[in-house]
Structure formats: structure tokens, C-alpha cells
Design a protein around this motif. Structure first.
Motif, PDB file in Angstrom:
ATOM      1  N   PRO A  52       0.828  -1.205   0.000  1.00 40.76           N
ATOM      2  CA  PRO A  52       0.000   0.000   0.000  1.00 40.76           C
ATOM      3  C   PRO A  52       0.869   1.264   0.000  1.00 40.76           C
ATOM      4  CG  PRO A  52      -0.657  -1.503   1.754  1.00 40.76           C
ATOM      5  CD  PRO A  52       0.602  -2.039   1.172  1.00 40.76           C
ATOM      6  N   VAL A  53       0.277   2.393  -0.309  1.00 39.93           N
ATOM      7  CA  VAL A  53       1.002   3.661  -0.400  1.00 39.93           C
ATOM      8  C   VAL A  53       1.796   3.935   0.882  1.00 39.93           C
ATOM      9  CG1 VAL A  53       0.712   6.161  -0.635  1.00 39.93           C
ATOM     10  CG2 VAL A  53      -0.588   4.614  -2.095  1.00 39.93           C
ATOM     11  N   ALA A  54       1.205   3.715   2.024  1.00 38.77           N
ATOM     12  CA  ALA A  54       1.897   3.969   3.293  1.00 38.77           C
ATOM     13  C   ALA A  54       3.143   3.076   3.424  1.00 38.77           C
ATOM     14  CB  ALA A  54       0.957   3.742   4.467  1.00 38.77           C
ATOM     15  N   PHE A  55       3.029   1.828   3.045  1.00 35.77           N
ATOM     16  CA  PHE A  55       4.174   0.908   3.091  1.00 35.77           C
ATOM     17  C   PHE A  55       5.290   1.405   2.181  1.00 35.77           C
ATOM     18  CE2 PHE A  55       6.386  -2.546   0.929  1.00 35.77           C
ATOM     19  CZ  PHE A  55       7.027  -3.161   2.009  1.00 35.77           C
ATOM     20  N   ARG A  56       4.919   1.834   0.973  1.00 35.72           N
ATOM     21  CA  ARG A  56       5.919   2.336   0.017  1.00 35.72           C
ATOM     22  C   ARG A  56       6.651   3.542   0.586  1.00 35.72           C
ATOM     23  NH1 ARG A  56       2.496   2.400  -5.630  1.00 35.72           N
ATOM     24  NH2 ARG A  56       1.626   0.313  -5.441  1.00 35.72           N
ATOM     25  N   GLY A  57       5.905   4.423   1.221  1.00 36.66           N
ATOM     26  CA  GLY A  57       6.523   5.603   1.824  1.00 36.66           C
ATOM     27  C   GLY A  57       7.483   5.250   2.941  1.00 36.66           C
ATOM     28  N   VAL A  58       7.067   4.334   3.800  1.00 38.15           N
ATOM     29  CA  VAL A  58       7.932   3.896   4.896  1.00 38.15           C
ATOM     30  C   VAL A  58       9.194   3.240   4.344  1.00 38.15           C
ATOM     31  CG1 VAL A  58       8.110   2.231   6.802  1.00 38.15           C
ATOM     32  CG2 VAL A  58       6.107   3.709   6.618  1.00 38.15           C
ATOM     33  N   LEU A  59       9.041   2.449   3.320  1.00 33.78           N
ATOM     34  CA  LEU A  59      10.206   1.772   2.726  1.00 33.78           C
ATOM     35  C   LEU A  59      11.188   2.795   2.145  1.00 33.78           C
ATOM     36  CD1 LEU A  59      11.373  -1.002   2.362  1.00 33.78           C
ATOM     37  CD2 LEU A  59      10.092  -1.221   0.243  1.00 33.78           C
ATOM     38  N   ARG A  60      10.661   3.813   1.489  1.00 29.77           N
ATOM     39  CA  ARG A  60      11.547   4.864   0.949  1.00 29.77           C
ATOM     40  C   ARG A  60      12.270   5.592   2.076  1.00 29.77           C
ATOM     41  NH1 ARG A  60       7.082   5.376  -2.908  1.00 29.77           N
ATOM     42  NH2 ARG A  60       7.822   4.585  -4.908  1.00 29.77           N
ATOM     43  N   LEU A  61      11.570   5.821   3.192  1.00 29.48           N
ATOM     44  CA  LEU A  61      12.208   6.457   4.348  1.00 29.48           C
ATOM     45  C   LEU A  61      13.267   5.551   4.979  1.00 29.48           C
ATOM     46  CD1 LEU A  61       9.136   8.140   6.090  1.00 29.48           C
ATOM     47  CD2 LEU A  61      10.980   9.267   4.822  1.00 29.48           C
ATOM     48  N   ALA A  62      13.101   4.249   4.817  1.00 30.91           N
ATOM     49  CA  ALA A  62      14.052   3.284   5.376  1.00 30.91           C
ATOM     50  C   ALA A  62      15.313   3.127   4.522  1.00 30.91           C
ATOM     51  CB  ALA A  62      13.367   1.924   5.536  1.00 30.91           C
ATOM     52  N   ARG A  63      15.348   3.782   3.358  1.00 27.88           N
ATOM     53  CA  ARG A  63      16.480   3.647   2.437  1.00 27.88           C
ATOM     54  C   ARG A  63      17.845   3.856   3.104  1.00 27.88           C
ATOM     55  NH1 ARG A  63      17.661   3.266  -2.678  1.00 27.88           N
ATOM     56  NH2 ARG A  63      19.395   4.371  -3.634  1.00 27.88           N
ATOM     57  N   PRO A  64      18.055   4.920   3.890  1.00 27.72           N
ATOM     58  CA  PRO A  64      19.379   5.094   4.505  1.00 27.72           C
ATOM     59  C   PRO A  64      19.765   3.931   5.424  1.00 27.72           C
ATOM     60  CG  PRO A  64      18.127   7.137   4.624  1.00 27.72           C
ATOM     61  CD  PRO A  64      17.177   6.061   4.146  1.00 27.72           C
ATOM     62  N   GLY A  65      18.808   3.414   6.162  1.00 30.95           N
ATOM     63  CA  GLY A  65      19.092   2.272   7.038  1.00 30.95           C
ATOM     64  C   GLY A  65      19.417   1.014   6.251  1.00 30.95           C
ATOM     65  N   LEU A  66      18.682   0.778   5.163  1.00 29.65           N
ATOM     66  CA  LEU A  66      18.983  -0.374   4.305  1.00 29.65           C
ATOM     67  C   LEU A  66      20.332  -0.205   3.623  1.00 29.65           C
ATOM     68  CD1 LEU A  66      15.465  -1.065   2.788  1.00 29.65           C
ATOM     69  CD2 LEU A  66      16.767  -2.577   4.291  1.00 29.65           C
ATOM     70  N   ALA A  67      20.665   1.024   3.233  1.00 27.51           N
ATOM     71  CA  ALA A  67      21.973   1.283   2.620  1.00 27.51           C
ATOM     72  C   ALA A  67      23.091   0.964   3.603  1.00 27.51           C
ATOM     73  CB  ALA A  67      22.064   2.740   2.159  1.00 27.51           C
ATOM     74  N   ARG A  68      22.924   1.385   4.838  1.00 31.25           N
ATOM     75  CA  ARG A  68      23.929   1.110   5.870  1.00 31.25           C
ATOM     76  C   ARG A  68      24.034  -0.395   6.129  1.00 31.25           C
ATOM     77  NH1 ARG A  68      22.539   4.751   8.830  1.00 31.25           N
ATOM     78  NH2 ARG A  68      20.912   3.730  10.030  1.00 31.25           N
ATOM     79  N   ALA A  69      22.891  -1.073   6.214  1.00 35.07           N
ATOM     80  CA  ALA A  69      22.903  -2.527   6.448  1.00 35.07           C
ATOM     81  C   ALA A  69      23.625  -3.245   5.310  1.00 35.07           C
ATOM     82  CB  ALA A  69      21.474  -3.048   6.597  1.00 35.07           C
TER      83      ALA A  69
END
Length: 156
Positions: free
Chosen positions: A125-142
Motif C-alpha cells: 500500500p502507499v503507506a508501506f511504500r513511503g515507509v520503505l523509501r524512508l528506510a532507504r538510509p538504514g537499508l543502505a547502511r545494512a
């Protein structure tokens, strides 16, 4: 597992509504990186700190993965083409919001080492997509930390 996801194929890594792509060059050879990703599945927790358990299922055609915090995945391996591509789809998870998820690891020779590219492709859903985009820096670090640890492990 809480929910079954939409069964997508490897091309979803190029067409998903949310595609997070990370890349890093390491000194290990593509062959040794591929072995670590696709064949030494149970060793993932030793170099990918977010992973607490990884084990092959269905004679290597699937995987069970658990992450810190309790997230669980049942996966199907979509591509295991040594030493170039390793990709899998999440079939079942207890993670909220996600409707489809594919992860693809592409390995390209880079001098005497490897360029490792990880694509995290998802839909929800749209909210999930937004949260995932916000999580990008954390995923990049991981990703960065995991690939660096893998490179050290393969060198030792």
C-alpha cells in the motif's frame, strides 16, 4: 508465517513500485561472493548482522530467513546463476504491509574484485511504500556493513 505474498518473478526487480538499489566494490572474487550468497546460506548471520537465521529449504530451492526483531521470511530462489546473479522472492512473511518482495544480488567482476549490487524490490500500500523509501538510509547502511563484513570474512 502470517501472510502469503503475491508470487512475482525475477523481472519484478526491475518493475516494482519501490526499487532500492545499492552497490559496493569489494576485493573478493565473484565466485567466492556467489558461494557465500547462494551455497553457504547458513553463514549469512556471520556477516549480515540483521540476519539471525538463514537456512536452505526444499533442497536449496527455498530459504527460511529470520531477522532481528522477529521478522520471518519463507522464500523461493528464483535465479542462482553462478557467479553472476542470485535472486529470491518472499512467499510468506509476518512483516506488515508488504504484498510482493524480490531481492536480487548481481555480481560483476571489477578488477581483481567484485561489484556487488543488491536490489530490494517491493510492493505494498502507499503507506508501506513511503515507509520503505524512508528506510532507504538504514537499508543502505545494512548493505554496506554486510558486504564489508563479507569481504573481510572471505579474505580471512
Amino acid at each position: 508465517m502470517a501472510r502469503r505474498l503475491r508470487p512475482v518473478e525475477v523481472d519484478f526487480a526491475r518493475s516494482a513500485p519501490v526499487r532500492l538499489v545499492f552497490a559496493r566494490r569489494i576485493t573478493a572474487s565473484p565466485e567466492s561472493v556467489f558461494r557465500a550468497l547462494a551455497e553457504d546460506v547458513t553463514d549469512w548471520p556471520r556477516w549480515f548482522s540483521a540476519v539471525t537465521l538463514a537456512r536452505p529449504t526444499e533442497d536449496g530451492a527455498g530459504r527460511e530467513v529470520r531477522l532481528r526483531g522477529g521478522t520471518r521470511f519463507a522464500e523461493t530462489v528464483l535465479v542462482a546463476k553462478a557467479p553472476e546473479v542470485y535472486a529470491y522472492r518472499v512467499d510468506e512473511t509476518n512483516a506488515p504491509g508488504v504484498r510482493a518482495l524480490v531481492e536480487e544480488w548481481r555480481l560483476t567482476p571489477a578488477g581483481t574484485g567484485t561489484r556487488v549490487q543488491w536490489t530490494f524490490a517491493a510492493d505494498g500500500p502507499v503507506a508501506f511504500r513511503g515507509v520503505l523509501r524512508l528506510a532507504r538510509p538504514g537499508l543502505a547502511r545494512a548493505f554496506r556493513d554486510a558486504v564489508t563484513a563479507l569481504d573481510r570474512r572471505l579474505a580471512g
